[in-house]
Design an enzyme around this catalytic site. Structure first.
Site, PDB file in Angstrom:
ATOM      1  N   GLN A 162       0.834  -1.202   0.000  1.00 44.01           N
ATOM      2  CA  GLN A 162       0.000   0.000   0.000  1.00 44.01           C
ATOM      3  C   GLN A 162       0.863   1.244   0.000  1.00 44.01           C
ATOM      4  O   GLN A 162       2.082   1.187   0.197  1.00 44.01           O
ATOM      5  CB  GLN A 162      -0.899   0.005   1.234  1.00 44.01           C
ATOM      6  CG  GLN A 162      -0.122  -0.021   2.545  1.00 44.01           C
ATOM      7  CD  GLN A 162      -0.949  -0.456   3.734  1.00 44.01           C
ATOM      8  OE1 GLN A 162      -2.171  -0.429   3.695  1.00 44.01           O
ATOM      9  NE2 GLN A 162      -0.282  -0.848   4.811  1.00 44.01           N
ATOM     10  N   HIS A 189      -8.501   3.656  19.958  1.00 47.95           N
ATOM     11  CA  HIS A 189      -7.723   2.511  20.415  1.00 47.95           C
ATOM     12  C   HIS A 189      -8.052   2.108  21.842  1.00 47.95           C
ATOM     13  O   HIS A 189      -8.013   0.921  22.184  1.00 47.95           O
ATOM     14  CB  HIS A 189      -6.223   2.801  20.251  1.00 47.95           C
ATOM     15  CG  HIS A 189      -5.770   2.786  18.826  1.00 47.95           C
ATOM     16  ND1 HIS A 189      -5.508   3.926  18.117  1.00 47.95           N
ATOM     17  CD2 HIS A 189      -5.572   1.750  17.960  1.00 47.95           C
ATOM     18  CE1 HIS A 189      -5.146   3.614  16.885  1.00 47.95           C
ATOM     19  NE2 HIS A 189      -5.175   2.305  16.767  1.00 47.95           N
ATOM     20  N   ASP A 223       0.510  -0.185  12.930  1.00 46.52           N
ATOM     21  CA  ASP A 223       0.977   1.114  13.430  1.00 46.52           C
ATOM     22  C   ASP A 223       1.435   1.052  14.875  1.00 46.52           C
ATOM     23  O   ASP A 223       2.076   1.984  15.368  1.00 46.52           O
ATOM     24  CB  ASP A 223      -0.120   2.164  13.276  1.00 46.52           C
ATOM     25  CG  ASP A 223      -1.450   1.697  13.848  1.00 46.52           C
ATOM     26  OD1 ASP A 223      -1.501   1.367  15.045  1.00 46.52           O
ATOM     27  OD2 ASP A 223      -2.450   1.665  13.092  1.00 46.52           O
ATOM     28  N   GLU A 231       0.756  -8.661  10.840  1.00 46.75           N
ATOM     29  CA  GLU A 231       0.588  -7.503   9.961  1.00 46.75           C
ATOM     30  C   GLU A 231       1.097  -7.865   8.571  1.00 46.75           C
ATOM     31  O   GLU A 231       2.191  -8.413   8.417  1.00 46.75           O
ATOM     32  CB  GLU A 231       1.354  -6.303  10.512  1.00 46.75           C
ATOM     33  CG  GLU A 231       1.488  -5.126   9.569  1.00 46.75           C
ATOM     34  CD  GLU A 231       0.147  -4.559   9.118  1.00 46.75           C
ATOM     35  OE1 GLU A 231      -0.026  -4.383   7.891  1.00 46.75           O
ATOM     36  OE2 GLU A 231      -0.718  -4.315   9.987  1.00 46.75           O
ATOM     37  N   ASP A 283      -0.519 -12.542   5.895  1.00 47.48           N
ATOM     38  CA  ASP A 283      -1.947 -12.300   5.760  1.00 47.48           C
ATOM     39  C   ASP A 283      -2.652 -12.922   6.960  1.00 47.48           C
ATOM     40  O   ASP A 283      -2.404 -14.078   7.311  1.00 47.48           O
ATOM     41  CB  ASP A 283      -2.457 -12.930   4.460  1.00 47.48           C
ATOM     42  CG  ASP A 283      -3.943 -12.790   4.294  1.00 47.48           C
ATOM     43  OD1 ASP A 283      -4.666 -13.710   4.746  1.00 47.48           O
ATOM     44  OD2 ASP A 283      -4.394 -11.786   3.740  1.00 47.48           O
ATOM     45  N   ALA A 284      -3.509 -12.150   7.625  1.00 50.98           N
ATOM     46  CA  ALA A 284      -4.132 -12.618   8.866  1.00 50.98           C
ATOM     47  C   ALA A 284      -4.955 -13.886   8.644  1.00 50.98           C
ATOM     48  O   ALA A 284      -4.947 -14.791   9.495  1.00 50.98           O
ATOM     49  CB  ALA A 284      -5.015 -11.513   9.459  1.00 50.98           C
ATOM     50  N   ASP A 342      -7.845  -5.399  14.516  1.00 57.16           N
ATOM     51  CA  ASP A 342      -7.710  -3.974  14.185  1.00 57.16           C
ATOM     52  C   ASP A 342      -7.484  -3.881  12.683  1.00 57.16           C
ATOM     53  O   ASP A 342      -6.368  -3.656  12.213  1.00 57.16           O
ATOM     54  CB  ASP A 342      -6.546  -3.370  14.974  1.00 57.16           C
ATOM     55  CG  ASP A 342      -6.427  -1.875  14.778  1.00 57.16           C
ATOM     56  OD1 ASP A 342      -7.391  -1.268  14.274  1.00 57.16           O
ATOM     57  OD2 ASP A 342      -5.375  -1.304  15.125  1.00 57.16           O
TER      58      ASP A 342
END
Length: 523
Positions: free
Chosen positions: A252, A284, A306, A326, A360-361, A382
């Site tokens: 991205q 959060h 993040d 992530e 990849d989750a 998240d």
């Protein structure tokens, strides 16, 4: 020149033109998906309009068959100019027409359709003209000529389709990659006509085509030289003048604004605000702390590269291990090393309890060990909004079934499910999908303030810059949803109170919604 050599050169030009044509198609799909969102819709619009236009272009080219050489050269010049500049034009309209709203609601969508139509018309006109040219070299039965032409065309499309994601995008980017494609297009078409079929043209026609070709090359070359300045100016028009970091990872585009001289830090992923410095604690804290009310020695964070969710988890005593899954390793590196972003996440990645998995989750959960593993006490999803096409599998019944498998007995799963007020259907579909996966749910919401995260997949001003609320769903395996409360011995929170949680708790609507699955997404 021998006929065999001439036919080979024509087929080579067919090969190159087909590769360029497919690059234009893929570039429009990719850019529209990035700028507008909803990649399935954008791909359907671009490809269907383009295929329709190709049919119209083929019919229109019948009138040019008697001037096939000049017609083909003119088509290639127009295609190189329109296709090569399409990405810059679309991005310019996005950047300088209100960006997040205003004309973007209609203008660029119309421009996208216009480019798809124009490029399709020109691509469709190529084949009949090339068929006429190849027959002028040596007459051949229609079936054999069509077979040769389409073989070169389809192989060229394969090469263009593979070159776009593996060569052009990683090494040149969308804007420069499209300009280079236009350059290849005009050079191949011009060389074929002015080299092999120059005797079919009058002297005046040859000079006209030469001047037109050089002009198109000059426009493309000038745009390529200025593309860096154009990108910086467009980025400032979209994000503001205080862009501090802008990088394109394998996954991205990441942009950081602010974070210095007292300005709040904002993190944009693919153009959508994901961390708003003014309001990120409200999000959060609401995401993490209700799920931590109970055992929380082992915590799994899906997404959250993040580091903000990890920061909130680490504020609790008794946390032995935090696993973060992530997809974008570039985001993790930035969150670890950028001074402002690392300060905002409390240098969470420096904590020895934190372990990062770049994956990849969905696939990571599928391959997670089950034997000898007691499970996670808390799983925090998240993730981007379910309305973004690329994220729908992470809000599916299958995904929640995999997440349930890694929960310890009595473990809790919390999901960011998008805004309740502006996208209630998507929010309650997430709740229905969790229940279909065998999880009992407790939905809740938190009102937003200031300029917060984008709650949906769109970029309109009302939805992306000032959300009314964030919706979450707390779930556990069992017959009753987990209680909505804060840990009694937890840290002192800045924005969240137990009274506020109870006040903003939600009751699921009586009418049930069908769950979303991999093969039938419902967001």
């Amino acid at each position: 020149m021998r006929p065999g050599t001439g036919r080979f050169l024509v087929l080579a030009c067919v090969f190159v033109c087909a590769a360029c044509g497919l690059v234009y198609e893929l570039e429009l799909v990719a850019l529209a998906s990035y700028l507008i969102g909803d990649s399935v819709t954008q791909a359907s619009v671009v490809l269907s309009v383009m295929v329709f236009a190709m049919g119209v272009g083929s019919l229109a080219a019948k009138r040019l068959r008697w001037h096939a050489a000049a017609g083909f050269a003119a088509v290639e010049a127009a295609l190189a100019l329109v296709g090569g500049c399409s990405a810059m034009a679309l991005y310019a309209v996005f950047a300088w027409t209100g960006g997040w709203g205003g004309l973007w609601a209609t203008g660029p969508r119309c421009l996208l359709v216009a480019f798809s139509l124009a490029i399709g018309l020109l691509i469709g006109a190529e084949v009949p003209l090339l068929m006429e040219l190849i027959q002028r070299i040596r007459r051949q039965d229609a079936g054999g000529a069509v077979a040769d032409l389409f073989a070169a065309d389809y192989v060229g499309a394969l090469v263009g389709g593979l070159a776009f994601p593996f060569l052009l995008l990683p090494f040149l980017g969308q804007l420069t990659g499209t300009l280079v494609t236009g350059t290849v297009n005009i050079v191949a078409g011009g060389a074929l006509v002015l080299g092999l079929f120059r005797r079919d043209l009058s002297r005046r026609a040859r000079w006209t085509l030469l001047v037109a070709g050089v002009t198109v090359l000059g426009v493309l070359a000038s745009a390529a030289v200025l593309v860096g300045d154009f990108e910086r100016a467009a980025r400032h028009a979209v994000y503001g003048a205080d862009v501090r970091v802008a990088l394109q990872t394998d996954v991205q585009e990441i942009v950081l604004t602010g974070g210095t001289r007292g300005r709040p830090l904002d993190l944009f992923l693919d153009g959508r605000l994901r961390v708003g410095g003014r309001d990120e604690r409200r999000y959060h804290e609401a995401l993490v702390h209700p799920a931590m009310a109970g055992p929380h020695a082992r915590v799994l964070i899906l997404g959250g590269g993040d580091g903000m969710a990890a920061r909130e988890v680490l504020r609790h005593r008794g946390v032995d291990r935090v696993d973060i899954v992530e997809l974008d390793a570039g985001l993790v590196r930035l969150a670890r090393h950028d001074p402002a972003l690392a300060a905002l996440n409390g240098h969470a990645y420096d904590d020895p309890h934190v372990h990062v998995f770049t994956a990849d989750a969905f696939l990571w959960l599928r391959e997670a060990p089950r034997s000898g593993f007691s499970g996670y006490d808390v799983v925090i999803a998240d993730l981007p909004d379910p309305g973004i096409t690329a994220s729908t599998k992470l809000y599916s019944q299958e995904f929640y079934g995999l997440a349930r498998r890694v929960l310890a007995p009595g473990g809790r799963l919390v999901v960011h499910a998008g805004p309740v007020q502006s996208r209630p259907h998507a929010f309650w579909t997430v709740a229905a999908t969790l229940r279909a996966a065998g999880l009992a749910t407790t939905p809740y919401r938190v009102p937003g303030q200031d300029a917060g995260f984008t709650p949906g997949p769109d970029r309109s001003a009302g939805e992306s810059r000032a959300p009314h609320d964030w919706g979450f769903i707390l779930a556990t395996a069992g017959s009753r949803g987990p209680p909505l409360r804060l840990p009694g011995d937890g840290p002192r929170l800045r924005t969240l109170t137990e009274g506020g949680l109870r006040r903003d708790a939600l009751t699921a609507p009586a009418a049930g919604l069908p769950p979303s699955t991999l093969v039938h997404p419902r967001y």
